[in-house]
Design an enzyme around this catalytic site. Sequence first.
Site, mmCIF file in Angstrom:
data_model
loop_
_atom_site.group_PDB
_atom_site.id
_atom_site.type_symbol
_atom_site.label_atom_id
_atom_site.label_comp_id
_atom_site.label_asym_id
_atom_site.label_seq_id
_atom_site.Cartn_x
_atom_site.Cartn_y
_atom_site.Cartn_z
ATOM 1 N N ASP A 13 -21.552 101.935 -93.603
ATOM 2 C CA ASP A 13 -22.216 102.644 -92.169
ATOM 3 C C ASP A 13 -22.671 103.962 -92.465
ATOM 4 O O ASP A 13 -21.891 104.507 -93.317
ATOM 5 C CB ASP A 13 -21.691 102.131 -91.023
ATOM 6 N N SER A 14 -23.704 104.188 -91.506
ATOM 7 C CA SER A 14 -24.017 105.851 -91.617
ATOM 8 C C SER A 14 -22.820 106.588 -90.806
ATOM 9 O O SER A 14 -22.907 107.699 -91.006
ATOM 10 C CB SER A 14 -25.285 105.811 -91.003
ATOM 11 N N GLY A 46 -31.203 106.601 -89.105
ATOM 12 C CA GLY A 46 -32.549 106.338 -88.373
ATOM 13 C C GLY A 46 -33.734 107.129 -88.697
ATOM 14 O O GLY A 46 -34.714 106.493 -88.810
ATOM 15 N N CYS A 76 -24.947 98.629 -90.954
ATOM 16 C CA CYS A 76 -25.920 99.537 -90.701
ATOM 17 C C CYS A 76 -27.262 98.808 -90.866
ATOM 18 O O CYS A 76 -27.595 98.448 -91.645
ATOM 19 C CB CYS A 76 -25.977 100.787 -91.507
ATOM 20 N N ASN A 77 -27.913 98.723 -89.601
ATOM 21 C CA ASN A 77 -29.115 97.895 -89.443
ATOM 22 C C ASN A 77 -30.320 98.730 -90.306
ATOM 23 O O ASN A 77 -31.005 98.003 -91.039
ATOM 24 C CB ASN A 77 -29.738 97.808 -88.108
ATOM 25 N N THR A 78 -30.427 100.161 -90.048
ATOM 26 C CA THR A 78 -31.251 100.641 -90.833
ATOM 27 C C THR A 78 -31.069 100.442 -92.456
ATOM 28 O O THR A 78 -32.208 100.287 -92.946
ATOM 29 C CB THR A 78 -31.179 102.361 -90.366
ATOM 30 N N GLU A 155 -22.744 108.373 -79.182
ATOM 31 C CA GLU A 155 -22.123 109.308 -79.980
ATOM 32 C C GLU A 155 -21.732 110.551 -78.925
ATOM 33 O O GLU A 155 -20.403 110.979 -79.318
ATOM 34 C CB GLU A 155 -22.910 110.023 -80.973
ATOM 35 N N CYS A 187 -28.899 97.693 -83.743
ATOM 36 C CA CYS A 187 -28.318 98.875 -84.075
ATOM 37 C C CYS A 187 -26.700 98.694 -84.068
ATOM 38 O O CYS A 187 -26.503 98.369 -82.952
ATOM 39 C CB CYS A 187 -28.953 99.883 -83.478
ATOM 40 N N HIS A 189 -25.095 100.704 -82.678
ATOM 41 C CA HIS A 189 -24.502 101.617 -81.587
ATOM 42 C C HIS A 189 -24.668 100.720 -80.146
ATOM 43 O O HIS A 189 -24.204 101.131 -79.304
ATOM 44 C CB HIS A 189 -25.048 103.000 -81.532
HETATM 45 N N1 DGL Z 1 -26.071 102.515 -87.890
HETATM 46 C C1 DGL Z 1 -27.435 102.915 -87.656
HETATM 47 C C2 DGL Z 1 -28.068 101.487 -87.631
HETATM 48 O O1 DGL Z 1 -27.302 100.489 -87.269
HETATM 49 C C3 DGL Z 1 -27.504 103.573 -86.427
HETATM 50 C C4 DGL Z 1 -27.176 104.949 -86.377
HETATM 51 C C5 DGL Z 1 -28.007 105.908 -87.404
HETATM 52 O O2 DGL Z 1 -29.284 106.088 -87.149
HETATM 53 O O3 DGL Z 1 -27.525 106.197 -88.568
HETATM 54 O O4 DGL Z 1 -29.342 101.350 -87.686
#
Ligand code: DGL
Length: 268
Positions: A13-14, A46, A76-78, A155, A187, A189
């Site tokens: 993950d990010s 993101g 991480c979705n991105t 966050e 996402c 979060h």
């Molecule tokens: N983990 C990112 C996502 O799920 C969200 C946080 C980011 O922008 O790094 O897209």
Amino acid sequence: MPAAPYRAIGILDSGVGGLTVFQELTRQLPHEKIIYFGDTARMPYGPRSDEEVRRFALQIIDFLQNQEVKMVVVACNTATAVGLPCYRERCHMPVLGVIEPGVRAALEYTKSGQIGVIGTAGTIRSSAYEKALQAVQPDLQIIARPCPLFVLLVENDLVETPEAEKVAIEYLAPFKEAAIDTLILGCTHYPLMADLIQKTVGTEVKLVNSAEEIARDVKAILTEQQLHNPLPCSDPGYRFFVSGNPHSFEEIAAKMLHRRIKAYQVIL
Ligand code: DGL
């Protein structure tokens, strides 16, 4: 090298958001060891370019492969949206992303065929959710919007504030107008502010939590490929690595997981 079933599952993950996926995995698969990598020094992903996010994700995948994981979960979705096929090419093991499971769940839930998607700027720009949804059901009405401030609210522990409510009302207004019946929380979060999102869009809208959905997929792949760890796993079976300050990660993780963990810094 231990035989595949005894190895850990790698989560990428990010930052801290992927702990929602970690938590679901530990709940649904308590026997599994997990190695988590949060790219906290370079988060958020993101707003970054697709190329940059792919490059970072591939570095983490190399790290996880060196740790001899048996599977990689891109929480991480991105990162999933901009590069899943290229991560799969790089790995000799199953690589799962959060988009497919979220899409499948949304298709199961929707009755009206009106689906909403929220995510980071990168995820929404990629149209990954729309493409995956319409590949199965081309006549769907999909409305997708970025909600960049949501990550910052989570966050900074500001979800339960009047400001968060205002932001949610503004971001989610188009979904109320469109009368969707299903909203994908695209996402890491967003499940952490699901109550506020639900209150804003209305209780009649089903929220799809990618963390829950991907844990089900991981379970299915472990069964299919006979990769389940036969031994019970205790806490030392979980290891956390971050690219940034491990102490701030430990603080946020303690709040999210309701227990203390130890994180180690790795410079990629
Ligand atoms: N983990 C990112 C996502 O799920 C969200 C946080 C980011 O922008 O790094 O897209």
